[in-house]
Design an enzyme around this catalytic site. Structure first.
Site, PDB file in Angstrom:
ATOM      1  N   GLY A  12       0.897  -0.975  -0.235  1.00  0.00           N
ATOM      2  CA  GLY A  12       0.156   0.008  -0.273  1.00  0.00           C
ATOM      3  C   GLY A  12       0.982   1.220   0.186  1.00  0.00           C
ATOM      4  N   ASN A  14       1.498   3.008  -2.698  1.00  0.00           N
ATOM      5  CA  ASN A  14       0.529   4.046  -3.446  1.00  0.00           C
ATOM      6  C   ASN A  14      -0.196   4.441  -3.123  1.00  0.00           C
ATOM      7  OD1 ASN A  14       2.599   4.120  -6.182  1.00  0.00           O
ATOM      8  ND2 ASN A  14       2.357   2.525  -5.653  1.00  0.00           N
ATOM      9  N   ARG A  63     -15.936 -15.868  -9.147  1.00  0.00           N
ATOM     10  CA  ARG A  63     -15.347 -14.499  -9.459  1.00  0.00           C
ATOM     11  C   ARG A  63     -16.368 -13.666  -9.867  1.00  0.00           C
ATOM     12  NH1 ARG A  63     -10.853 -12.017 -14.147  1.00  0.00           N
ATOM     13  NH2 ARG A  63     -12.334 -11.560 -14.797  1.00  0.00           N
ATOM     14  N   MET A  88      -3.753  -6.902  -7.485  1.00  0.00           N
ATOM     15  CA  MET A  88      -3.027  -8.398  -7.476  1.00  0.00           C
ATOM     16  C   MET A  88      -4.123  -9.041  -8.548  1.00  0.00           C
ATOM     17  SD  MET A  88      -0.293  -7.295  -7.860  1.00  0.00           S
ATOM     18  CE  MET A  88       0.337  -8.451  -8.087  1.00  0.00           C
ATOM     19  N   LEU A  91      -9.233  -7.633 -13.056  1.00  0.00           N
ATOM     20  CA  LEU A  91     -11.208  -7.326 -13.000  1.00  0.00           C
ATOM     21  C   LEU A  91     -11.542  -7.522 -14.194  1.00  0.00           C
ATOM     22  CD1 LEU A  91     -10.632  -4.612 -10.401  1.00  0.00           C
ATOM     23  CD2 LEU A  91     -11.899  -6.806 -10.273  1.00  0.00           C
ATOM     24  N   ASN A 105      -5.593   2.559 -12.657  1.00  0.00           N
ATOM     25  CA  ASN A 105      -3.960   1.365 -12.239  1.00  0.00           C
ATOM     26  C   ASN A 105      -3.172   2.088 -12.881  1.00  0.00           C
ATOM     27  OD1 ASN A 105      -3.488  -1.470 -11.422  1.00  0.00           O
ATOM     28  ND2 ASN A 105      -2.790  -1.564 -13.472  1.00  0.00           N
ATOM     29  N   HIS A 107       1.337   0.856 -12.824  1.00  0.00           N
ATOM     30  CA  HIS A 107       2.199  -0.176 -13.078  1.00  0.00           C
ATOM     31  C   HIS A 107       3.201   0.460 -13.118  1.00  0.00           C
ATOM     32  CE1 HIS A 107       3.203  -4.052 -15.738  1.00  0.00           C
ATOM     33  NE2 HIS A 107       3.560  -3.658 -16.459  1.00  0.00           N
ATOM     34  N   ASP A 143      -3.585  -3.948 -18.641  1.00  0.00           N
ATOM     35  CA  ASP A 143      -2.249  -3.736 -17.888  1.00  0.00           C
ATOM     36  C   ASP A 143      -2.279  -2.796 -20.123  1.00  0.00           C
ATOM     37  OD1 ASP A 143      -1.930  -3.351 -15.643  1.00  0.00           O
ATOM     38  OD2 ASP A 143      -0.365  -5.493 -16.145  1.00  0.00           O
TER      39      ASP A 143
HETATM   40  C1  GRF Z   1       3.704  -1.124  -7.688  1.00  0.00           C
HETATM   41  O1  GRF Z   1       4.634  -1.350  -8.219  1.00  0.00           O
HETATM   42  C2  GRF Z   1       2.633  -0.791  -8.501  1.00  0.00           C
HETATM   43  O2  GRF Z   1       3.232  -0.328  -9.820  1.00  0.00           O
HETATM   44  C3  GRF Z   1       2.272  -2.905  -8.796  1.00  0.00           C
HETATM   45  O3  GRF Z   1       2.561  -2.766  -7.448  1.00  0.00           O
HETATM   46  C4  GRF Z   1       2.838  -2.097  -6.866  1.00  0.00           C
HETATM   47  C5  GRF Z   1       2.288  -1.952  -5.835  1.00  0.00           C
HETATM   48  O4  GRF Z   1       3.281  -1.393  -4.141  1.00  0.00           O
HETATM   49  N1  GRF Z   1       1.216  -2.854  -9.452  1.00  0.00           N
HETATM   50  P1  GRF Z   1       2.186  -0.348  -3.114  1.00  0.00           P
HETATM   51  O5  GRF Z   1       1.410  -2.035  -2.719  1.00  0.00           O
HETATM   52  O6  GRF Z   1       1.428   0.597  -3.780  1.00  0.00           O
HETATM   53  O7  GRF Z   1       3.683  -0.408  -2.708  1.00  0.00           O
END
Ligand code: GRF
Length: 202
Positions: A12, A14, A63, A88, A91, A105, A107, A143
């Protein structure tokens, strides 16, 4: 004010970047709900510390039912934008078509290169000299959706996966709040698969 819903499966960081921007007053948004499919996700703790609703919705059985529960929770929270921040799970069409708002998203590659898991290791294996991160709108592919913002970082000679991931992550923490800010300001216009960034309103 923009009401945000964030889906996160793990650390988390981000999500934390969004929380920090909100708390610093540099992102005019309210974190309405954080949902994780993993009851042990650190993201849940970060949400609670900020005073946001933190909910676990695990994938058990079908799902379709999982996606319906996600949509119901996001709908109940009245969100205007959903951000996948290290979520992860893929969807599907069902989720996207039932959700009443766009989904972003983040990435860790310069899309369209290195979609999917372990993008940083994919970049090292390929031998690219420049890597980076992308914030994009989510479509039905993995993606593949319209790109909002990208940031490049150099790949250094003896980089490990962890080295490169850390260099990219530092940029992710700037890029994601910047993309959400543009959305909050009404400055993203989708034209086909291109995202036009409108000038700042005077
Ligand atoms: C990040 O590298 C993001 O780009 C990818 O998963 C990772 C998540 O990191 N989709 P965090 O949980 O936000 O620390």
């Amino acid at each position: 004010m923009l009401r945000l819903g964030v889906l996160a499966s793990g650390r988390g960081s981000n999500l934390q970047a969004l929380i920090d921007a909100i708390e610093a007053g540099s992102l005019a948004a309210r974190l309405s709900i954080v949902i994780s499919d993993n009851p042990h996700a650190q993201a849940l703790e970060r949400a609670r510390r900020h005073g946001a609703q933190a909910v676990v919705i695990a994938l058990e059985g079908e799902r379709a039912a999982f996606e319906d529960r996600l949509v119901a929770a996001l709908f109940a929270a009245g969100v205007d934008l959903v951000v996948l921040a290290g979520f992860m799970r893929l969807l599907g069409k069902r989720f996207l078509s039932r959700l009443p708002c766009p989904v972003m998203n983040i990435h860790p590659s310069l899309l369209p290169a290195f979609r999917g898991l372990r993008a940083q290791q994919q970049a090292l294996d390929y031998g690219v000299k420049v890597a980076g991160c992308t914030v994009h709108f989510v479509d039905e592919g993995m993606d593949t959706g319209p790109i909002i913002l990208q940031k490049a970082v150099p790949v250094k000679e003896n980089d490990t996966e962890a080295d490169l991931a850390a260099r990219i992550l530092a940029e992710e923490h700037q890029l994601l709040p910047a993309a959400v800010r543009l959305f909050a300001e009404g400055r993203l216009r989708l034209e086909g698969r291109k995202v036009r960034i409108l000038p700042e309103k005077q």
